[in-house]
Motif scaffolding. Structure first.
Motif, PDB file in Angstrom:
ATOM      1  N   TRP A  98       0.842  -1.183   0.000  1.00  0.00           N
ATOM      2  CA  TRP A  98       0.000   0.000   0.000  1.00  0.00           C
ATOM      3  C   TRP A  98       0.883   1.241   0.000  1.00  0.00           C
ATOM      4  O   TRP A  98       2.072   1.179   0.282  1.00  0.00           O
ATOM      5  CB  TRP A  98      -0.910   0.018   1.230  1.00  0.00           C
ATOM      6  N   ARG A  99       0.254   2.336  -0.347  1.00  0.00           N
ATOM      7  CA  ARG A  99       0.878   3.642  -0.194  1.00  0.00           C
ATOM      8  C   ARG A  99      -0.229   4.676  -0.033  1.00  0.00           C
ATOM      9  O   ARG A  99      -1.386   4.424  -0.368  1.00  0.00           O
ATOM     10  CB  ARG A  99       1.816   3.995  -1.339  1.00  0.00           C
ATOM     11  N   TRP A 100       0.127   5.819   0.514  1.00  0.00           N
ATOM     12  CA  TRP A 100      -0.826   6.905   0.753  1.00  0.00           C
ATOM     13  C   TRP A 100      -0.411   8.133  -0.053  1.00  0.00           C
ATOM     14  O   TRP A 100       0.769   8.442  -0.159  1.00  0.00           O
ATOM     15  CB  TRP A 100      -0.854   7.278   2.235  1.00  0.00           C
ATOM     16  N   ILE A 101      -1.395   8.821  -0.596  1.00  0.00           N
ATOM     17  CA  ILE A 101      -1.179  10.101  -1.267  1.00  0.00           C
ATOM     18  C   ILE A 101      -1.954  11.137  -0.455  1.00  0.00           C
ATOM     19  O   ILE A 101      -3.187  11.060  -0.364  1.00  0.00           O
ATOM     20  CB  ILE A 101      -1.682  10.067  -2.727  1.00  0.00           C
ATOM     21  N   LEU A 102      -1.235  12.071   0.157  1.00  0.00           N
ATOM     22  CA  LEU A 102      -1.864  13.077   1.006  1.00  0.00           C
ATOM     23  C   LEU A 102      -2.156  14.330   0.186  1.00  0.00           C
ATOM     24  O   LEU A 102      -1.275  14.846  -0.506  1.00  0.00           O
ATOM     25  CB  LEU A 102      -0.954  13.425   2.186  1.00  0.00           C
ATOM     26  N   ALA A 103      -3.399  14.809   0.275  1.00  0.00           N
ATOM     27  CA  ALA A 103      -3.798  16.007  -0.462  1.00  0.00           C
ATOM     28  C   ALA A 103      -4.330  17.052   0.519  1.00  0.00           C
ATOM     29  O   ALA A 103      -5.264  16.789   1.280  1.00  0.00           O
ATOM     30  CB  ALA A 103      -4.860  15.663  -1.504  1.00  0.00           C
TER      31      ALA A 103
END
Length: 189
Positions: free
Chosen positions: A45-50
């Motif tokens: 998994w990975r997270w993209i923070l906006a």
């Protein structure tokens, strides 16, 4: 907050405001959440923070891509605009790993996310995990620069809960009908 209290008082929070965890605090909590069961420690998994402009661009894209009526599109955009942190969860399976099947990698990703949601709650932040058919949008995939083989699993809307009363502690339900005890001698083995 102890773990039982966190589990029994956590709710999906639909009205969120500043503050949200900083990138550093999010990373700190994610490091702990990443200790969830994960066979092979693949971290699939990975997270993209906006935040700010990134959040606004993603909100516009989510609204544009939603197939519903204009009022629903406006609500989607308003929800994404009003949350301080919009965190995109991306599933990044290792497809050729013969010891850890993809379903198990997905289970590990879900376990990590559940742990993260509880950790956010224990720190006073609220969140709601939103998923729908937008996770299949090619336009959103391009906007977020997903790689082939990666899948969107939804978005955590994260901030400080705006509620008039504290969350009520849930009463655990009876689940005894979901438990059985295996005894081989009764099976004629």
């Amino acid at each position: 907050m102890d773990v039982m209290t966190a589990v029994l008082t956590r709710r999906s929070e639909h009205h969120l405001a500043e503050p949200a965890p900083s990138d550093q605090e999010f990373t700190y909590l994610l490091r702990a959440a990443a200790t969830a069961p994960d066979h092979g420690r693949l971290r699939p998994w990975r997270w993209i923070l906006a935040r700010d402009q990134g959040r606004h661009a993603l909100a516009r894209c989510l609204a544009d891509e939603h197939p519903g009526p204009p009022a629903h599109k406006e609500q989607i955009q308003a929800n994404a605009h009003s949350t301080p942190l919009l965190a995109t969860l991306v599933f990044t399976p290792t497809p050729h790993d013969t010891t850890v099947p993809e379903w198990e990698q997905l289970a590990a990703t879900s376990a990590m996310t559940s742990s993260l949601i509880l950790l956010l709650h224990a720190r006073g932040f609220g969140s709601v995990w939103r998923t729908d058919n937008l996770t299949e949008s090619d336009r959103i995939r391009r906007l977020l620069r997903l790689n082939p083989g990666e899948r969107l699993l939804g978005w955590l809307y994260i901030g400080t809960p705006q509620r008039l009363t504290p969350p009520r502690r849930r009463t655990p339900e009876d689940v005894t009908d979901r438990i059985s005890v295996f005894t081989p001698e009764l099976m004629g083995l």
